[in-house]
Design an enzyme around this catalytic site. Structure first.
Site, short mmCIF file in Angstrom:
data_model
loop_
_atom_site.label_atom_id
_atom_site.label_comp_id
_atom_site.label_asym_id
_atom_site.label_seq_id
_atom_site.Cartn_x
_atom_site.Cartn_y
_atom_site.Cartn_z
N MET A 1 28.25 33.23 60.38
CA MET A 1 28.40 33.10 61.83
C MET A 1 29.63 33.86 62.32
O MET A 1 30.56 34.13 61.57
CB MET A 1 28.51 31.63 62.24
CG MET A 1 29.79 30.95 61.74
SD MET A 1 30.12 29.38 62.60
CE MET A 1 30.63 29.97 64.22
N CYS A 2 29.60 34.22 63.61
CA CYS A 2 30.77 34.80 64.29
C CYS A 2 30.78 34.26 65.71
O CYS A 2 30.63 33.06 65.92
CB CYS A 2 30.74 36.32 64.23
SG CYS A 2 29.26 37.08 64.95
N LYS A 3 30.93 35.10 66.70
CA LYS A 3 30.85 34.65 68.09
C LYS A 3 29.43 34.75 68.62
O LYS A 3 28.95 33.88 69.34
CB LYS A 3 31.79 35.46 68.98
CG LYS A 3 31.77 35.04 70.44
CD LYS A 3 32.72 35.88 71.27
CE LYS A 3 32.67 35.46 72.75
NZ LYS A 3 33.58 36.29 73.60
#
Length: 456
Positions: A415-417
């Protein structure tokens, strides 16, 4: 008198063509530099001088090439420890005249020891500075980073404070012309506009509003900035100048047979969009959308790498090749044509990357299976603001170095933004034979939109 901006997307680099009458100068040219000579030609003038505000860490200077094209002299700031071999050293108070325009040199160290700013004056309109080219000393909404000399951290932060006071003394009326805009790695909080004045910055720029020198220094010392490995390459190249860049940078098109012959030990970059990579990609390819190359290629590539591109078309391949050349990666050998669709039709092997949504991530977090990890690849500043409990953190740029801390037998959801950086990181894991990897599409933005809790 004229001032023209040349913006390099991705790097958020700003360079400038200035002049009056038949003579012109360029400030901080990029590597693909023919554009400056073309612009000067359209104005009926010739480029006689090239000025560099500092030795750049995030891109290859175009000054040596532009000097070869135009015969102009290159000017750089003083540094007792470094010698920019292609430039002449200029110092505080040196000045140059172009018609009615006068450019005055100001030594403004802090971001780097050799940092200069250049104040410009118009003789027809009084004695005050019309503007100032601030390099990476002063930005719109921010000031330069000061982390390149960790053994002298307090001293260089203090130097930057003093340099900013010198710039402010030019007067509120002066327009500022920085070397980078929003999106650059050279600052933290730049405004998303490219125009301002000293007066406006004195009122609104948080760092410029700090009048206490010690408080300013303390604030700079706690900033966090990433330093991609390629910064060291840029520092070396920008002392002697890089190899001549042939323009335009159009890589050759390879059909499937030629591609297979060329592949060997080449690094495959898939520069299409994230969704395209997730749907179908070549085995071993690194997902690196063309507009993300300037920010992330320097973390994963070696300057000696032979590079093959998977692109939507020749224009995208050319754009990717330019992005790579601007940061010193000249090893692009070609791009695949036809792209994945044609490749698959010819029985070429391809893979896909699974994606998961918010409910699935929430379910996994709730059940906490022993063989699964939520891997957060955002930056440290983002993580400090908000995070999902239970996630492990490795910054996307450090994934190649730190994946040894991970177990290839586990399942990972990255995951990231939004899902873009997580796709890059997931592709790096897949490339190293992590077989059970998927991407949290929407990532933190989707998690918050769905009302799930975050913590700081």
């Amino acid at each position: 008198m004229f001032v023209e901006k040349i913006k390099t997307e991705g790097l958020a680099h700003l360079s400038w063509l200035i002049g009056d009458g038949t003579e012109a100068a360029v400030i901080d040219p990029r590597r693909d530099c023919a554009v400056y000579a073309e612009m000067a030609h359209r104005r009926g003038c010739r480029i006689t001088h090239i000025f560099e505000t500092h030795r750049n860490e995030d891109l290859v200077s175009g000054a040596p090439d532009l000097a070869a094209i135009t015969g102009a002299r290159v000017h750089h700031g003083p540094d007792d420890k470094l010698d920019v071999t292609y430039a002449e050293t200029v110092r505080e108070g040196d000045h140059f005249t172009f018609g009615g325009l006068t450019l005055c040199v100001m030594e403004t160290p802090g971001h780097t020891d050799d940092s200069l700013s250049f104040a410009i004056y118009d003789k027809a309109f009084g004695e005050n500075a019309v503007g100032v080219f601030t390099g990476d000393t002063l930005f719109v909404g921010d000031v330069g980073r000061t982390d390149f000399y960790p053994d002298r951290a307090r001293n260089v932060a203090g130097d930057l404070f003093d340099s900013l006071q010198k710039i402010c003394a030019l007067g509120d009326q002066a327009i500022i012309y920085p070397a980078h805009g929003a999106g650059s790695v050279c600052g933290n909080n730049m405004a998303d506009r490219e125009f301002s004045t000293i007066g406006y910055e004195r009122q609104t720029n948080p760092m410029l509003r700090m009048n206490d020198r010690d408080a300013f220094i303390d604030t700079k010392l706690i900033e966090h900035h990433d330093q991609p490995p390629y910064f060291r390459l840029m520092e070396e190249i920008n002392l002697e100048g890089g190899p001549r860049l042939e323009e335009p940078t159009v890589p050759p098109a390879f059909g499937p047979k030629a591609w297979q012959d060329a592949a060997g030990d080449a690094t495959i970059l898939d520069v299409r969009g994230v969704a395209a990579y997730l749907g179908a990609h070549l085995p071993g390819a690194i997902a690196l959308p063309d507009d993300m190359i300037p920010a992330f290629a320097g973390w994963f590539l070696d300057p000696l790498d032979a590079i093959l591109l998977v692109a939507n078309d020749a224009d995208q391949a050319s754009c990717a090749s330019r992005h790579l050349a601007r940061i010193g990666f000249d090893g692009v050998k070609g791009f695949l044509t036809p792209s994945i669709t044609g490749w698959a039709a010819m029985s070429g092997a391809f893979q896909s990357m699974p994606v998961v949504d918010v409910p699935e991530v929430a379910r996994r977090l709730d059940e906490a299976p022993d063989d699964w990890t939520l891997l957060d690849v955002r930056g440290k500043d983002e993580l400090a603001e908000e995070r999902i409990d239970g996630a492990q953190h490795i910054y996307v740029g450090e994934i190649a170095e730190k994946m040894r801390e991970l177990d290839p037998q586990r399942r990972y959801t990255v995951m990231c933004k939004s899902g873009a950086r997580s796709t890059i990181a997931a592709s790096m894991l897949r490339r190293q034979d992590f077989k059970q990897v998927d991407v949290f599409m929407g990532s933190m933005s989707a998690w918050k939109a769905a009302g799930y809790p975050v913590h700081s």
